[in-house]
Write a protein that holds these residues in place. Structure first.
Motif, PDB file in Angstrom:
ATOM      1  N   SER A  51      22.080 -11.615  24.287  1.00 18.24           N
ATOM      2  CA  SER A  51      21.367 -10.966  25.388  1.00 18.24           C
ATOM      3  C   SER A  51      21.579 -11.659  26.727  1.00 18.24           C
ATOM      4  CB  SER A  51      19.869 -10.904  25.082  1.00 18.24           C
ATOM      5  OG  SER A  51      19.631 -10.069  23.981  1.00 18.24           O
ATOM      6  N   LEU A  52      21.781 -12.975  26.713  1.00 17.76           N
ATOM      7  CA  LEU A  52      21.979 -13.683  27.979  1.00 17.76           C
ATOM      8  C   LEU A  52      23.207 -13.146  28.710  1.00 17.76           C
ATOM      9  CD1 LEU A  52      21.161 -17.406  27.100  1.00 17.76           C
ATOM     10  CD2 LEU A  52      19.678 -15.690  28.149  1.00 17.76           C
ATOM     11  N   SER A  53      24.314 -13.020  27.992  1.00 18.59           N
ATOM     12  CA  SER A  53      25.513 -12.491  28.641  1.00 18.59           C
ATOM     13  C   SER A  53      25.332 -11.024  28.997  1.00 18.59           C
ATOM     14  CB  SER A  53      26.734 -12.670  27.736  1.00 18.59           C
ATOM     15  OG  SER A  53      26.563 -11.996  26.501  1.00 18.59           O
ATOM     16  N   GLY A  54      24.534 -10.310  28.214  1.00 19.69           N
ATOM     17  CA  GLY A  54      24.255  -8.908  28.529  1.00 19.69           C
ATOM     18  C   GLY A  54      23.497  -8.755  29.835  1.00 19.69           C
ATOM     19  N   THR A  55      22.517  -9.634  30.065  1.00 23.48           N
ATOM     20  CA  THR A  55      21.764  -9.550  31.325  1.00 23.48           C
ATOM     21  C   THR A  55      22.654  -9.893  32.511  1.00 23.48           C
ATOM     22  OG1 THR A  55      20.981 -11.862  31.175  1.00 23.48           O
ATOM     23  CG2 THR A  55      19.590 -10.148  30.190  1.00 23.48           C
ATOM     24  N   VAL A  56      23.586 -10.825  32.320  1.00 24.69           N
ATOM     25  CA  VAL A  56      24.520 -11.176  33.396  1.00 24.69           C
ATOM     26  C   VAL A  56      25.410  -9.995  33.733  1.00 24.69           C
ATOM     27  CG1 VAL A  56      26.517 -12.623  33.987  1.00 24.69           C
ATOM     28  CG2 VAL A  56      24.507 -13.644  32.909  1.00 24.69           C
ATOM     29  N   LEU A  57      25.898  -9.312  32.720  1.00 23.58           N
ATOM     30  CA  LEU A  57      26.756  -8.149  32.943  1.00 23.58           C
ATOM     31  C   LEU A  57      25.972  -7.031  33.628  1.00 23.58           C
ATOM     32  CD1 LEU A  57      29.609  -7.152  32.514  1.00 23.58           C
ATOM     33  CD2 LEU A  57      28.940  -6.345  30.239  1.00 23.58           C
ATOM     34  N   ARG A  58      24.756  -6.792  33.166  1.00 22.57           N
ATOM     35  CA  ARG A  58      23.897  -5.775  33.791  1.00 22.57           C
ATOM     36  C   ARG A  58      23.682  -6.081  35.274  1.00 22.57           C
ATOM     37  NH1 ARG A  58      17.884  -5.835  31.640  1.00 22.57           N
ATOM     38  NH2 ARG A  58      17.847  -7.717  32.930  1.00 22.57           N
ATOM     39  N   THR A  59      23.324  -7.324  35.564  1.00 24.98           N
ATOM     40  CA  THR A  59      23.095  -7.735  36.939  1.00 24.98           C
ATOM     41  C   THR A  59      24.350  -7.558  37.784  1.00 24.98           C
ATOM     42  OG1 THR A  59      21.325  -9.312  36.451  1.00 24.98           O
ATOM     43  CG2 THR A  59      22.648  -9.768  38.387  1.00 24.98           C
ATOM     44  N   SER A  60      25.493  -7.914  37.226  1.00 25.13           N
ATOM     45  CA  SER A  60      26.750  -7.841  37.971  1.00 25.13           C
ATOM     46  C   SER A  60      27.149  -6.400  38.262  1.00 25.13           C
ATOM     47  CB  SER A  60      27.861  -8.548  37.189  1.00 25.13           C
ATOM     48  OG  SER A  60      27.557  -9.912  36.987  1.00 25.13           O
ATOM     49  N   ILE A  61      26.900  -5.502  37.313  1.00 28.77           N
ATOM     50  CA  ILE A  61      27.194  -4.080  37.534  1.00 28.77           C
ATOM     51  C   ILE A  61      26.329  -3.532  38.664  1.00 28.77           C
ATOM     52  CG2 ILE A  61      27.010  -1.768  36.522  1.00 28.77           C
ATOM     53  CD1 ILE A  61      27.822  -3.044  33.830  1.00 28.77           C
ATOM     54  N   ILE A  62      25.041  -3.862  38.648  1.00 30.60           N
ATOM     55  CA  ILE A  62      24.156  -3.384  39.710  1.00 30.60           C
ATOM     56  C   ILE A  62      24.541  -4.019  41.046  1.00 30.60           C
ATOM     57  CG2 ILE A  62      21.778  -3.281  40.528  1.00 30.60           C
ATOM     58  CD1 ILE A  62      20.875  -3.069  37.641  1.00 30.60           C
ATOM     59  N   ASP A  63      24.938  -5.294  41.024  1.00 28.45           N
ATOM     60  CA  ASP A  63      25.448  -5.927  42.251  1.00 28.45           C
ATOM     61  C   ASP A  63      26.579  -5.097  42.842  1.00 28.45           C
ATOM     62  OD1 ASP A  63      23.700  -8.042  42.025  1.00 28.45           O
ATOM     63  OD2 ASP A  63      25.219  -9.545  41.550  1.00 28.45           O
ATOM     64  N   ALA A  64      27.497  -4.653  41.990  1.00 31.67           N
ATOM     65  CA  ALA A  64      28.643  -3.869  42.451  1.00 31.67           C
ATOM     66  C   ALA A  64      28.185  -2.554  43.075  1.00 31.67           C
ATOM     67  CB  ALA A  64      29.603  -3.608  41.290  1.00 31.67           C
ATOM     68  N   TRP A  65      27.188  -1.911  42.463  1.00 30.10           N
ATOM     69  CA  TRP A  65      26.657  -0.675  43.039  1.00 30.10           C
ATOM     70  C   TRP A  65      26.036  -0.922  44.413  1.00 30.10           C
ATOM     71  CZ3 TRP A  65      23.716   1.873  38.290  1.00 30.10           C
ATOM     72  CH2 TRP A  65      24.662   2.312  37.363  1.00 30.10           C
ATOM     73  N   VAL A  66      25.295  -2.024  44.535  1.00 28.56           N
ATOM     74  CA  VAL A  66      24.680  -2.346  45.825  1.00 28.56           C
ATOM     75  C   VAL A  66      25.757  -2.642  46.864  1.00 28.56           C
ATOM     76  CG1 VAL A  66      23.176  -3.950  47.057  1.00 28.56           C
ATOM     77  CG2 VAL A  66      22.561  -3.192  44.759  1.00 28.56           C
ATOM     78  N   GLN A  67      26.807  -3.343  46.476  1.00 33.35           N
ATOM     79  CA  GLN A  67      27.888  -3.636  47.412  1.00 33.35           C
ATOM     80  C   GLN A  67      28.574  -2.354  47.875  1.00 33.35           C
ATOM     81  OE1 GLN A  67      29.807  -6.449  44.768  1.00 33.35           O
ATOM     82  NE2 GLN A  67      29.326  -8.157  46.127  1.00 33.35           N
ATOM     83  N   ASP A  68      28.748  -1.392  46.958  1.00 34.92           N
ATOM     84  CA  ASP A  68      29.302  -0.091  47.351  1.00 34.92           C
ATOM     85  C   ASP A  68      28.397   0.585  48.374  1.00 34.92           C
ATOM     86  OD1 ASP A  68      31.436  -0.415  45.628  1.00 34.92           O
ATOM     87  OD2 ASP A  68      30.575   0.824  44.025  1.00 34.92           O
ATOM     88  N   PHE A  69      27.094   0.534  48.136  1.00 36.66           N
ATOM     89  CA  PHE A  69      26.121   1.122  49.048  1.00 36.66           C
ATOM     90  C   PHE A  69      26.202   0.465  50.422  1.00 36.66           C
ATOM     91  CE2 PHE A  69      21.832   0.628  50.909  1.00 36.66           C
ATOM     92  CZ  PHE A  69      21.489   1.956  51.113  1.00 36.66           C
ATOM     93  N   LEU A  70      26.288  -0.859  50.454  1.00 39.89           N
ATOM     94  CA  LEU A  70      26.309  -1.583  51.719  1.00 39.89           C
ATOM     95  C   LEU A  70      27.612  -1.388  52.487  1.00 39.89           C
ATOM     96  CD1 LEU A  70      24.511  -4.928  50.761  1.00 39.89           C
ATOM     97  CD2 LEU A  70      23.587  -2.928  51.942  1.00 39.89           C
ATOM     98  N   GLU A  71      28.688  -1.070  51.788  1.00 36.79           N
ATOM     99  CA  GLU A  71      29.923  -0.743  52.492  1.00 36.79           C
ATOM    100  C   GLU A  71      29.775   0.559  53.259  1.00 36.79           C
ATOM    101  OE1 GLU A  71      33.211  -0.761  49.801  1.00 36.79           O
ATOM    102  OE2 GLU A  71      33.363  -2.945  49.763  1.00 36.79           O
ATOM    103  N   ARG A  72      28.994   1.485  52.703  1.00 30.57           N
ATOM    104  CA  ARG A  72      28.746   2.764  53.375  1.00 30.57           C
ATOM    105  C   ARG A  72      27.623   2.665  54.394  1.00 30.57           C
ATOM    106  NH1 ARG A  72      28.660   4.221  47.961  1.00 30.57           N
ATOM    107  NH2 ARG A  72      26.445   4.754  48.111  1.00 30.57           N
ATOM    108  N   HIS A  73      26.626   1.821  54.101  1.00 31.17           N
ATOM    109  CA  HIS A  73      25.427   1.721  54.945  1.00 31.17           C
ATOM    110  C   HIS A  73      25.082   0.250  55.164  1.00 31.17           C
ATOM    111  CE1 HIS A  73      25.098   5.969  53.897  1.00 31.17           C
ATOM    112  NE2 HIS A  73      25.034   5.623  52.620  1.00 31.17           N
TER     113      HIS A  73
END
Length: 273
Positions: free
Chosen positions: A57-79
């Motif tokens: 689960s530890l590595s799973g939470t890291v992957l989850r966090t990293s995926i959401i980070d990527a979504w936020v970075q996509d959002f911030l590139e637009r806004h």
């Protein structure tokens, strides 16, 4: 002086799992993310983090966090000057990881969790910390003082609520922030029914409550949320792919296909109001 984690409520205690996951990941030779702040916090908090050692689960939470980070970075590139609202912020360091120097940010969590958070983080001109439940409408006015568009994040939070409470929370977002994006995870019925055997969940008292086998069902609630993207942890965003070793991506994909009921029942979802 060590910080006592016993002041945290049952659900709030679960914030320590992803915190420890990021700290463990940081000291690996090739980490998916680096979070020195997480290492510092783990060292400062008086808690038996070793209970989570050895589980996937530890590595799973890291992957989850990293995926959401990527979504936020996509959002911030637009806004780049938009506003991100972290629901159940816990001890997350997402602002530190994705800050572009212009984004406005709100960390929202219950008072006990925010009291611990306040010992490690401070507000700034672009960052607010709000001690309130996501079900409490008081936070809405705070967020409305910040510039649109908005990106709301619920990572490992709403799954601990009953379905009517989840509906109430996302309705507050949809009705007050039309056009906003919402990232949240969902857990299928199998995962809810078998969480007592989960490597991390069996170490804490809190239990997930909301079972959602089809994230598209939220569209049927009639509150104006549209599902843009949904997938399990094997669906790696392009900007993250180079940081996840090929061998690990292959294992994730195989596990996703072979154990679809178990692994595939957990989804990361991107909605728009």
């Amino acid at each position: 002086m060590a910080i006592d984690a016993t002041q945290l409520g049952e659900v709030q205690e679960t914030l320590l799992i992803p915190l420890y996951g990021r700290a463990v990941e940081t000291v690996k030779p090739r980490p998916i993310l680096r979070d020195r702040k997480a290492v510092e916090m783990v060292e400062a908090i008086d808690y038996d983090f070793a209970r989570f050692d050895g589980g996937r689960s530890l590595s799973g939470t890291v992957l989850r966090t990293s995926i959401i980070d990527a979504w936020v970075q996509d959002f911030l590139e637009r806004h780049p000057g938009g506003t991100v609202v972290e629901i159940g912020a816990g001890l997350n360091t997402r602002f530190e990881r994705v800050d572009n120097g212009r984004v406005h940010w709100v960390d929202l969590d219950l008072p006990d969790a925010m009291a611990v958070r306040a010992q490690f983080f401070v507000e700034s001109e672009r960052r607010r910390m709000v001690a309130a439940s996501v079900l409490d409408e008081s936070w809405v006015a705070v967020v409305k003082t910040l510039p649109a568009p908005y990106f709301f994040i619920s990572e490992g939070v709403l799954v601990y609520l009953e379905q009517p409470q989840v509906r109430c929370a996302v309705t507050l977002i949809a009705e007050n922030f039309p056009g906003a994006d919402l990232a949240m995870d969902t857990a299928g019925r199998w995962m809810i029914d078998h969480q007592d055997g989960h490597d991390a969940m069996k170490q804490v008292t809190a239990r997930m409550r909301w079972a959602c086998d089809d994230p598209a069902e939220v569209e049927g609630w009639g509150i104006g949320l549209r599902l843009l993207e949904s997938g399990d942890l094997s669906r790696i965003p392009a900007r993250l792919r180079d940081r996840v070793p090929v061998a690990r991506r292959t294992v994730l994909r195989v596990v996703s296909l072979v154990f679809r009921q178990r692994f595939g029942g957990y989804k990361l979802n991107h909605y728009r109001a």
